[in-house]
Design a protein around this motif. Structure first.
Motif, short mmCIF file in Angstrom:
data_model
loop_
_atom_site.label_atom_id
_atom_site.label_comp_id
_atom_site.label_asym_id
_atom_site.label_seq_id
_atom_site.Cartn_x
_atom_site.Cartn_y
_atom_site.Cartn_z
N GLY A 17 0.81 -1.21 0.00
CA GLY A 17 0.00 0.00 0.00
C GLY A 17 0.85 1.26 0.00
O GLY A 17 0.55 2.22 -0.73
N ILE A 18 1.92 1.26 0.80
CA ILE A 18 2.83 2.41 0.82
C ILE A 18 3.47 2.61 -0.55
O ILE A 18 3.58 3.73 -1.07
N LEU A 19 3.89 1.50 -1.18
CA LEU A 19 4.50 1.58 -2.51
C LEU A 19 3.51 2.11 -3.54
O LEU A 19 3.84 2.97 -4.37
N ALA A 20 2.26 1.62 -3.49
CA ALA A 20 1.25 2.06 -4.45
C ALA A 20 0.90 3.54 -4.25
O ALA A 20 0.76 4.28 -5.23
N LEU A 21 0.78 3.97 -2.99
CA LEU A 21 0.47 5.38 -2.72
C LEU A 21 1.61 6.29 -3.18
O LEU A 21 1.37 7.36 -3.76
N MET A 40 3.56 10.23 -7.18
CA MET A 40 4.55 10.66 -8.17
C MET A 40 3.95 10.76 -9.56
O MET A 40 4.33 11.61 -10.36
N MET A 41 2.97 9.89 -9.88
CA MET A 41 2.35 9.94 -11.20
C MET A 41 1.47 11.18 -11.37
O MET A 41 1.24 11.63 -12.49
N LEU A 42 0.94 11.72 -10.26
CA LEU A 42 0.07 12.88 -10.33
C LEU A 42 0.83 14.19 -10.54
O LEU A 42 0.21 15.21 -10.81
N ARG A 43 2.14 14.16 -10.39
CA ARG A 43 2.92 15.38 -10.60
C ARG A 43 2.92 15.75 -12.08
O ARG A 43 3.20 14.92 -12.94
N THR A 44 2.62 16.99 -12.37
CA THR A 44 2.56 17.43 -13.77
C THR A 44 3.96 17.78 -14.27
O THR A 44 4.75 18.42 -13.57
N GLY A 45 4.24 17.37 -15.49
CA GLY A 45 5.52 17.70 -16.11
C GLY A 45 6.71 16.96 -15.55
O GLY A 45 7.85 17.28 -15.88
#
Length: 273
Positions: free
Chosen positions: A80-84, A89-94
């Motif tokens: 869960g920690i790894l997935a969160l 990190m995926m939600l960061r733009t650019g």
């Protein structure tokens, strides 16, 4: 920490965790205290609480919380920690891809540890390690938690201060939902695009940890039944250390055991139990 937690229960967990957080705050501030609280405090409290849970059977004996359920819960927490972390990190733009971010981190770490290493060699090594580094780091973190818990429990047993009685490791059983988590991680790894597939590959590595431990239980049981003794186990663990891929083979044995049940299919040999 586990020595205190497994010996004194909730009180030992509370004092040991608070002492660790306070000490790390003094030495390194919140930057050090927060990861220690999440990486050590929460898993310690969760593992010790479950390890000391028990119920009374009708005949008056105590039934303790199964070791396999503790292993599964700890693995789910790590996954869960790894997935969160991956989702954040995926939600960061650019931002670069997750693998590129991990490779950059590893390259900087290698530069600090080996200043004379050629730049091309460092970048190439970082790129190779980055493929599975998050999953391997999380998996080793989970394994080290249980290694320390086992050492703490062994010391308490030798001192006669243990609360939980000795467990037979070869009898470990995993809950059924652990298989569904592994299947879900594999689907994400195979069908997910880009960064999602990267997270899925590393989740699979983490979720294989309980099956690796189950595979070890099968190996231990067969060695005991055949009467081979400790030398065979020593050679076996040396083989695991030298050839890292062998750990995946052991995890495969654990998956087969979980889905088919092979421990009861082998003849008992010298061990009639």
């Amino acid at each position: 920490l586990y020595l205190a937690g497994l010996a004194m229960g909730g009180k030992g967990v509370m004092f040991s965790v608070l002492g660790t957080i306070c000490t790390s705050s003094v030495l390194g501030g919140a930057i050090l205290a927060a990861p220690i609280a999440i990486g050590y405090g929460v898993p310690l409290a969760m593992t010790c609480r479950r390890a000391l849970e028990h119920r009374t059977n009708p005949d008056g004996t105590l039934a303790w919380h199964p070791v396999g359920s503790i292993v599964a819960a700890m693995t789910a927490f790590g996954a869960g920690i790894l997935a969160l972390g991956g989702a954040w990190m995926m939600l960061r733009t650019g931002a670069p891809t997750l693998q590129e971010s991990v490779a950059s981190f590893l390259s900087n770490a290698l530069a600090a540890m080996a200043e004379r290493m050629p730049v091309d060699t460092r970048h190439g090594m970082a790129q190779e390690l980055a493929r599975y580094f998050p999953g391997m780091a999380a998996a080793s973190w989970i394994v080290m938690h249980f290694a320390n818990a086992s050492i703490g429990q062994s010391i308490l047993i030798r001192a006669g201060r243990n609360v939980r009685p000795t467990d037979t490791y070869s009898n470990i059983e995993l809950p059924d939902w652990m298989s569904w988590l592994l299947v879900g991680g594999a689907i994400i790894a195979l069908a997910g695009p880009g960064d999602l597939a990267y997270v899925g590959h590393n989740l699979v590595i983490v979720l294989l940890v309980p099956f690796f431990m189950l595979g070890l239980a099968v190996v231990h049981l067969q060695v005991r039944r055949r009467g081979f003794g400790m030398p065979v186990l020593v050679v076996f663990y040396l083989f695991l250390v030298v050839f890292g891929w062998a750990a995946f083979a052991v995890a495969g044995i654990g998956i087969i055991e979980q889905w088919v049940g092979i421990r009861g299919r082998f003849p008992a040999g010298q061990d009639q139990e």
